[in-house]
Structure formats: structure tokens, C-alpha cells
Scaffold this active site. Structure first.
Site, PDB file in Angstrom:
ATOM      1  N   ASP A  29       0.870  -1.181   0.000  1.00  0.00           N
ATOM      2  CA  ASP A  29       0.000   0.000   0.000  1.00  0.00           C
ATOM      3  C   ASP A  29       0.908   1.232   0.000  1.00  0.00           C
ATOM      4  O   ASP A  29       1.867   1.312   0.759  1.00  0.00           O
ATOM      5  CB  ASP A  29      -0.906   0.000   1.244  1.00  0.00           C
ATOM      6  N   ILE A  30       0.602   2.193  -0.855  1.00  0.00           N
ATOM      7  CA  ILE A  30       1.462   3.374  -1.025  1.00  0.00           C
ATOM      8  C   ILE A  30       1.334   4.329   0.167  1.00  0.00           C
ATOM      9  O   ILE A  30       2.193   5.196   0.364  1.00  0.00           O
ATOM     10  CB  ILE A  30       1.119   4.095  -2.365  1.00  0.00           C
ATOM     11  N   HIS A  93      -9.997  -5.389  -2.809  1.00  0.00           N
ATOM     12  CA  HIS A  93      -8.642  -5.617  -2.282  1.00  0.00           C
ATOM     13  C   HIS A  93      -8.702  -5.898  -0.796  1.00  0.00           C
ATOM     14  O   HIS A  93      -9.496  -5.298  -0.069  1.00  0.00           O
ATOM     15  CB  HIS A  93      -7.727  -4.425  -2.573  1.00  0.00           C
ATOM     16  N   HIS A  95      -6.646  -5.641   2.685  1.00  0.00           N
ATOM     17  CA  HIS A  95      -5.513  -5.015   3.363  1.00  0.00           C
ATOM     18  C   HIS A  95      -4.933  -6.025   4.357  1.00  0.00           C
ATOM     19  O   HIS A  95      -5.685  -6.590   5.164  1.00  0.00           O
ATOM     20  CB  HIS A  95      -5.974  -3.806   4.191  1.00  0.00           C
TER      21      HIS A  95
HETATM   22  P1  5GP Z   1      -9.848   1.553   0.229  1.00  0.00           P
HETATM   23  O1  5GP Z   1     -10.422   1.453  -1.174  1.00  0.00           O
HETATM   24  O2  5GP Z   1      -9.597   0.197   0.823  1.00  0.00           O
HETATM   25  O3  5GP Z   1     -10.656   2.440   1.116  1.00  0.00           O
HETATM   26  O4  5GP Z   1      -8.430   2.268   0.113  1.00  0.00           O
HETATM   27  C1  5GP Z   1      -7.584   2.051  -0.979  1.00  0.00           C
HETATM   28  C2  5GP Z   1      -6.171   1.804  -0.509  1.00  0.00           C
HETATM   29  O5  5GP Z   1      -5.360   1.715  -1.670  1.00  0.00           O
HETATM   30  C3  5GP Z   1      -5.573   2.918   0.373  1.00  0.00           C
HETATM   31  O6  5GP Z   1      -4.993   2.337   1.540  1.00  0.00           O
HETATM   32  C4  5GP Z   1      -4.524   3.578  -0.534  1.00  0.00           C
HETATM   33  O7  5GP Z   1      -3.380   4.003   0.181  1.00  0.00           O
HETATM   34  C5  5GP Z   1      -4.185   2.477  -1.525  1.00  0.00           C
HETATM   35  N1  5GP Z   1      -3.869   2.988  -2.853  1.00  0.00           N
HETATM   36  C6  5GP Z   1      -4.626   3.851  -3.585  1.00  0.00           C
HETATM   37  N2  5GP Z   1      -4.027   4.090  -4.768  1.00  0.00           N
HETATM   38  C7  5GP Z   1      -2.882   3.381  -4.781  1.00  0.00           C
HETATM   39  C8  5GP Z   1      -1.841   3.227  -5.738  1.00  0.00           C
HETATM   40  O8  5GP Z   1      -1.851   3.807  -6.831  1.00  0.00           O
HETATM   41  N3  5GP Z   1      -0.826   2.407  -5.414  1.00  0.00           N
HETATM   42  C9  5GP Z   1      -0.779   1.744  -4.215  1.00  0.00           C
HETATM   43  N4  5GP Z   1       0.284   0.953  -3.993  1.00  0.00           N
HETATM   44  N5  5GP Z   1      -1.737   1.859  -3.276  1.00  0.00           N
HETATM   45  C10 5GP Z   1      -2.780   2.676  -3.562  1.00  0.00           C
END
Ligand code: 5GP
Length: 131
Positions: A29-30, A93, A95
Site C-alpha cells: 500500500d502506497i 482488495h 488489506h
Molecule cells: P480503500 O479502497 O480500501 O478504502 O483504500 C484504498 C487503498 O489503496 C488505500 O490504503 C490507498 O493508500 C491504496 N492505494 C490507492 N491508490 C494506490 C496506488 O496507486 N498504489 C498503491 N500501492 N496503493 C494505492
């Protein structure tokens, strides 16, 4: 469906890759909650995790298990916590986050800032521990 994560899977957007097989892909995660915070995605994008077909969802969990073991081997913690939110990116996804307490997986917490070198080192360590 094309998403930011399908672009990552195809290598069109860079990432710190941890593992992949024919159906699933894991990368850091970035914006991590902790060193080792990893995302597991199906290569075939579905927005909502509970729309994924049964067999695929089971296989995704087995793949996540391998990745979680490799994270824990490198980042000692009580457990690898697992959560699904999915409100930001419409590509299911999981985590995986090293945790010692429930606060460690609170997404309202300030994220850890890591350098490119640190991300590379973390991804490499986890990748080498995948069995
Ligand atoms: P969620 O959809 O679970 O609420 O959050 C999306 C997760 O994906 C976040 O923790 C965010 O940091 C991560 N994320 C979003 N865009 C990118 C990306 O382009 N690259 C990576 N490695 N992680 C991402």
C-alpha cells in the site's frame, strides 16, 4: 473493468510488488499504516469483494494467507490483521497489516512515510519469504 489496480497488475503504473500468481497480485500500500502493509487484489477486477464468485474468493484468501505469513516472518507482530474497505478504489482488495493492537489497523491514523528505498526493501524482504 479498468481500474488503477488493473493498471498496476499490468505494469502500466509502478508498484512495489510482493507476490503474484495467475489470478492474484500483492503489492505494498502506497500510504501504509505500518511497514509491511500490503494489498491483495484479483487480477480480474470486481468492485465489491462479496460479488466475487465463491471459488475465486476462496482462492484469494488462500493467496492472502501466503502473503500474510511472509509479512509476519519479516515484521514481527502479534498477528497480521486483515480488512476490506474498498471505498476509495473500485477494485476489491484485502488489506494485510501487521498489528499488536486494534489501533494499529485504524485507518484514521496517520500513515507511515517511507522512502522509495524503504518500500523496495520491504517488498523485497516479503517477496523472498513467500513459500
Ligand atoms: P480503500 O479502497 O480500501 O478504502 O483504500 C484504498 C487503498 O489503496 C488505500 O490504503 C490507498 O493508500 C491504496 N492505494 C490507492 N491508490 C494506490 C496506488 O496507486 N498504489 C498503491 N500501492 N496503493 C494505492
Amino acid at each position: 473493468m479498468e481500474t488503477i489496480f488493473t493498471k498496476i497488475v499490468k505494469g502500466e503504473i509502478p508498484c512495489y510488488k510482493v507476490a503474484e500468481n495467475d489470478r492474484f497480485f500483492a503489492f505494498l500500500d502506497i500510504n501504509p499504516l505500518a511497514k509491511g502493509h500490503t494489498l491483495v487484489v484479483p487480477k480480474n477486477a470486481t468492485d465489491y469483494i462479496f460479488d466475487i464468485e465463491d471459488e475465486e474468493l476462496g482462492a484469494m484468501m488462500v493467496f492472502a494467507k501466503k502473503v500474510a505469513k511472509a509479512i509476519k516472518a519479516n515484521y514481527p507482530c502479534q498477528k497480521i490483521g486483515m480488512t476490506v474497505i474498498g471505498l476509495e478504489v473500485p477494485h476489491a482488495h484485502i488489506h494485510l497489516v501487521p498489528i499488536n493492537g486494534v489501533n494499529d489497523i485504524d485507518f484514521r491514523r496517520e500513515k507511515v512515510k517511507l522512502t522509495d528505498e524503504e518500500f523496495k526493501e520491504i517488498a523485497s524482504k516479503i517477496a523472498h519469504s513467500i513459500e
